[in-house]
Scaffold this active site. Structure first.
Site, PDB file in Angstrom:
ATOM      1  N   LYS A   1       6.677  -0.010   1.316  1.00  0.00           N
ATOM      2  CA  LYS A   1       6.729  -0.590  -0.035  1.00  0.00           C
ATOM      3  C   LYS A   1       8.128  -1.153  -0.313  1.00  0.00           C
ATOM      4  O   LYS A   1       9.134  -0.558   0.103  1.00  0.00           O
ATOM      5  CB  LYS A   1       6.362   0.497  -1.045  1.00  0.00           C
ATOM      6  CG  LYS A   1       6.275   0.044  -2.497  1.00  0.00           C
ATOM      7  CD  LYS A   1       5.807   1.226  -3.355  1.00  0.00           C
ATOM      8  CE  LYS A   1       5.872   0.934  -4.829  1.00  0.00           C
ATOM      9  NZ  LYS A   1       5.448   2.111  -5.641  1.00  0.00           N
TER      10      LYS A   1
ATOM     11  N   SER B   1       2.323   1.359  -9.045  1.00  0.00           N
ATOM     12  CA  SER B   1       3.110   0.250  -8.522  1.00  0.00           C
ATOM     13  C   SER B   1       2.927   0.025  -7.024  1.00  0.00           C
ATOM     14  O   SER B   1       3.442  -0.947  -6.478  1.00  0.00           O
ATOM     15  CB  SER B   1       4.594   0.471  -8.822  1.00  0.00           C
ATOM     16  OG  SER B   1       5.085   1.608  -8.155  1.00  0.00           O
TER      17      SER B   1
ATOM     18  N   SER C   1       2.016   6.095  -9.399  1.00  0.00           N
ATOM     19  CA  SER C   1       1.996   4.898  -8.562  1.00  0.00           C
ATOM     20  C   SER C   1       1.416   5.059  -7.173  1.00  0.00           C
ATOM     21  O   SER C   1       1.274   4.076  -6.451  1.00  0.00           O
ATOM     22  CB  SER C   1       3.415   4.323  -8.463  1.00  0.00           C
ATOM     23  OG  SER C   1       3.846   3.892  -9.725  1.00  0.00           O
TER      24      SER C   1
END
Length: 470
Positions: A83, A158, A182
């Site tokens: 990520k 996220s 997230s």
């Protein structure tokens, strides 16, 4: 949209429909090479690149080069992704923001080293909303990340970029992290397994350690419980926190029948929507059929938690807006951040005097949360207060006031685990009338990921979740 709108990259290639464990076993046996697996992943990524928009920085050539070298670890040679809020040497870390341009990182972050100790080969970095503040991968001016189950809907956030890539079959598993839901929110939106571990279970990066309250936990998104279990077992061989009981390798359901408390409505005062409510009731009924003791449970904290966590959310934005040039680079321009980032910053500045009380009460949630597990082994709740929204509903292009209200009411269940540090897992046990995944949320006492994984194995066997390619 109909099922025909689904976007996936599953095909008859080296990856097939295998999970990370299955691919690793083929590589270890010599039936498949890492190069073949990574090449198939790159080709899949290219086939859905424009339709999903989930990759921030592709690193395909370097991944193919790396795949030619021997790897060791539980997922040796298996393709994955990092990520874009964790440093990976040679690639920038831009945190989903247009407010600065990051230089390539000189070294892998502390957690990236733990993650890559599994032997996995990263093909790049996945997208996230600006600084991970939103529950949807949407942007003020750029194209959003699309949900592979239906591109008109949010992929969650996220870690929504990672989730879209795993759900669509580009990758068997991916890095994710969780500061307010997230890992669990995109898992719920995209039909994946998402475990947020106990605070301190995995290695923390410096930015996470610097927080007054460490709400961020690092982990993975997978399509199978066994992949999640194997990751945490492998992560534990790299680093085991002596203050937490070991998880060890969980390989199937537990025998102990659990005391399970059920919470359907959140502390926001906004009722859970009908579809989500029905799904939690159905999960509770299934648990009862499996022999667990299930009953309604009280909320662990009172409504003041909503305001306290909101202020802490604002504090994180304030820290970036005030210190961005020092933390992110001299070209950081606060005026180029989106409405959510600027709005959170402004909200915190109005409430800055409340900070000592906010931190005191949020730290107290560790004890309040733990008290619940004197009576229960597991809490069952929704992951989110309503089903996955269409893209645009959580767009940062709208006013901050409307967006923030929508975010608070949507993410009503997940933040408590971040503030308290307790573990929780999202499992995609149901689906909506529109054909999207609909998940249930399970929480356990600090350090008790093992119980969550054993229960997840049992539920996966009892009610296997739908696959996007079927």
């Amino acid at each position: 949209m109909t099922d025909d709108a689904r976007i996936h990259a599953f095909r008859d290639d080296a990856l097939g429909d295998l999970d990370a464990t299955g691919i690793a076993e083929l590589i270890a046996s010599g039936q498949l090479s890492s190069h073949e697996a990574v090449l198939a992943s790159v080709e899949r990524a290219e086939s859905v690149r424009d339709s999903l928009n989930a990759i921030a920085f592709p690193d395909f050539d370097r991944a193919l080069t790396r795949s030619a070298h021997p790897h060791s670890g539980v997922f040796a040679g298996v393709p994955t992704i990092i990520k874009d809020n964790v440093d990976l040497a040679g690639l920038p870390t831009n945190h989903g923001s247009a407010a600065f341009v990051a230089r390539p990182a000189r070294a892998d972050s502390d957690f990236a080293r733990q993650f890559l100790s599994t032997g996995a080969v990263p093909i790049g970095k996945s997208r996230l909303p600006e600084f991970g503040f939103s529950a949807s991968n949407e942007y003020a001016t750029a194209e959003p990340v699309h949900n592979p189950w239906n591109p008109a809907y949010s992929s969650g956030a996220s870690s929504g970029g990672s989730a879209a890539l795993v759900a669509s079959g580009v990758l068997p598993f991916a890095h994710a992290n969780d500061g307010g839901g997230s890992i669990r929110i995109p898992a719920a939106a995209c039909g994946l397994v998402g475990l947020k571990p106990t605070r301190g279970r995995t290695v923390a990066d410096p930015a996470d350690r610097a927080m007054p309250i460490r709400i961020v936990a690092q982990g993975v998104l997978t399509r199978s419980v066994r992949d999640t279990a194997r990751f945490y077992s492998a992560a534990e061989t790299y680093y085991r926190n002596p203050k937490l009981p070991p998880i060890r390798l969980v390989e199937g359901p537990g025998r102990t029948r659990l005391r399970i408390g059920v919470i359907i409505d959140s502390i926001t005062g906004i009722p859970t929507d009908d579809e989500t409510r029905a799904s939690v009731t159905a999960t509770a009924d299934l648990l009862d059929e499996l022999g667990h003791h299930v009953e309604e449970a009280p909320l662990p904290v009172d409504r003041s938690f909503v305001e306290d966590f909101s202020n802490y959310w604002g504090f994180l934005s304030f820290a970036i807006c005030a210190g961005g040039k020092r933390m992110l680079g001299p070209d950081f321009d606060r005026s180029k951040t989106d409405n959510l980032t600027r709005g959170l910053d402004a909200m915190y500045r109005k409430n800055i005097a409340k900070t000592p009380q906010v931190l005191y009460r949020l730290r107290r949630t560790h004890r309040q949360y733990a008290q619940v597990f004197q009576k229960y082994d597991v809490l069952l709740s929704p992951v989110l207060a309503h089903t996955t929204p269409r893209l645009g509903y959580l767009s940062p292009a709208q006013s901050f006031e409307e967006l923030f209200t929508r975010l608070v009411n949507y993410t009503a269940f997940t933040p408590l685990n971040n503030a308290s540090g307790g573990p929780a897992i999202s499992l995609p046990l149901h689906e909506t009338a529109a054909g999207l995944p609909l998940a249930s949320h399970f929480s356990a006492d600090h350090g008790d990921e093992r119980t969550l994984l054993e229960l997840a194995f049992e539920l996966e066997e009892a009610r296997p979740w739908r696959r996007i390619q079927d």
